[in-house]
Write an enzyme that holds these catalytic residues in place. Sequence first.
Site, mmCIF file in Angstrom:
data_model
loop_
_atom_site.group_PDB
_atom_site.id
_atom_site.type_symbol
_atom_site.label_atom_id
_atom_site.label_comp_id
_atom_site.label_asym_id
_atom_site.label_seq_id
_atom_site.Cartn_x
_atom_site.Cartn_y
_atom_site.Cartn_z
ATOM 1 N N THR A 40 7.463 -4.374 3.713
ATOM 2 C CA THR A 40 7.198 -4.632 2.300
ATOM 3 C C THR A 40 7.059 -3.345 1.505
ATOM 4 O O THR A 40 7.596 -3.212 0.407
ATOM 5 C CB THR A 40 5.921 -5.480 2.152
ATOM 6 O OG1 THR A 40 6.144 -6.767 2.748
ATOM 7 C CG2 THR A 40 5.561 -5.672 0.683
ATOM 8 N N TYR A 182 -4.638 -3.860 -8.128
ATOM 9 C CA TYR A 182 -3.757 -2.711 -8.352
ATOM 10 C C TYR A 182 -2.318 -3.122 -8.606
ATOM 11 O O TYR A 182 -1.621 -2.499 -9.420
ATOM 12 C CB TYR A 182 -3.868 -1.709 -7.202
ATOM 13 C CG TYR A 182 -3.288 -2.153 -5.882
ATOM 14 C CD1 TYR A 182 -1.974 -1.871 -5.551
ATOM 15 C CD2 TYR A 182 -4.067 -2.840 -4.954
ATOM 16 C CE1 TYR A 182 -1.435 -2.264 -4.338
ATOM 17 C CE2 TYR A 182 -3.533 -3.235 -3.740
ATOM 18 C CZ TYR A 182 -2.222 -2.962 -3.429
ATOM 19 O OH TYR A 182 -1.686 -3.356 -2.238
ATOM 20 N N GLY A 268 -3.587 -11.424 -5.008
ATOM 21 C CA GLY A 268 -4.053 -10.955 -3.707
ATOM 22 C C GLY A 268 -3.084 -11.240 -2.580
ATOM 23 O O GLY A 268 -2.007 -11.808 -2.781
ATOM 24 N N HIS A 439 -6.241 28.600 -12.269
ATOM 25 C CA HIS A 439 -6.223 28.242 -13.689
ATOM 26 C C HIS A 439 -4.859 28.589 -14.291
ATOM 27 O O HIS A 439 -4.285 29.623 -13.970
ATOM 28 C CB HIS A 439 -7.312 29.026 -14.424
ATOM 29 C CG HIS A 439 -7.308 28.811 -15.914
ATOM 30 N ND1 HIS A 439 -7.793 27.662 -16.498
ATOM 31 C CD2 HIS A 439 -6.848 29.595 -16.922
ATOM 32 C CE1 HIS A 439 -7.642 27.747 -17.811
ATOM 33 N NE2 HIS A 439 -7.070 28.921 -18.094
#
Length: 465
Positions: A40, A182, A268, A439
């Site tokens: 899947t 999700y 679900g 940074h």
Amino acid sequence: MANSDLIIIGSGPGGYVAAIRAAQLGAKVTIVEKEKIGGTCLNYGCIPTKALCQSASSVLLAKRMEEFGVIVGEPRVDMSKVHAWKQRAVDELTGGVEKLLKGYKVNVLHGEAKLIHKNKILVSMPDGKSSELESKYILIATGSKETIPDVPGMDLEGVVTSKELLGFEGLPERLLIYGGGYIAMEFASIYNALGSKVTVMVRSKVLRLMDGEISKRMNVFLRRKGVTLYEGTLLDRIEEGQDELVIHASGKTGEVVLGADMVLVATGNTPNVEGLGCEDVGIKTGEKGIVVDELYRTSTEGIYAIGDVLGPPYLAHVASAEGRAAAEAMFGKPTKVNYDVIPAAVFTIPEVGTVGKTEEELQSKGTPYRVGKFLFGGNGKAVAMGEEEGLVKVLAYEDGKLAGVHIIGPHASDLIHEAAIAMHAGVTAEEMDSCIHAHPTLAEVFHEAVMNVTGQAIHQLPKRR
């Protein structure tokens, strides 16, 4: 005489990883797959949805190009090309898995497997023939399937699962999504960006299992982007109207009636054990799925199980970790999966990344903790990218070790792994504080949130006393 040392039923992220690891340990392995290699995740889940998410994000970026001084005109979505892009990603990755299995000399057999003995399976081939295979070990890695609620109208044309929606190459003008997990959130973000009018209907709240602050912010972001949201709403029935589907639901304020062109049901998953013959060979199952011990052994000697068939969390990377651990347990190198540190990502726009305990979990157990937060809006890289939405939230125990980290914002799915590694290694907030971050980078948001745990965040105004 056994055909193999190990037969694996299912070739998803759990099955194929177990096959490769077992082969690395010298085992002769056979995989039986009834559909497509990759399961899947690669074919109907993780990968195609991420490809669609890239297309959706590109639409949103194209609409903002003039802000960055680039004039390109109004973007136009060609769904046939969107799906071609999706399929390219799927084909490339499934093809890669096939090459890996071949390279490790894993025998792949296409057909439907059924357990008939602790060491034997019967494989029904696509051509109608059948074959009996024998092995020292058998590993069940058949994944899960989508749960369809018992609501009238679920069989109507236009009511689809995520797998079916991924195969639909049109763009529904009005898409109603029933569910708040999700999968539901990713499709809401994708189709909203591509141009559909999206409505989300959920029985409780969106992303309810995640930290409450993440859930609340996702609610705000969805609404801000034009998604209509009905939280605390129960779907009663779907009816066929004139050129539309009519959705009847009940919520906090009474009955809700809506029209839609398509309904995505994303409520679900459930373990995929039907037809496997578990009961015929004495494999014990529980409410969540197949019951295993710490080495993934079922109640039947020689048969193991991993991944979604065990129940939640239904995550590909958990299945992969369990597949590797199960193979190592079988062939003499037992290891353990650290279930306390499982990162998870939601590929919404913006993304969500989470690992460890939520604030609600800590509160419910009365666990003392400290909180540190930092907004992406205070980060130089995020501002330069034009992606200032969201925050990093760090939860730490009193001894300084991280209890949980929750991110909503740009590249959250990547940033969460710095937190996962720190938690896995037992690094404290104080130790993370002393680690220099480059940074300008988005990782500085996590660094500042960690510093905020100890009250030393630099780019944040001091709390009022």
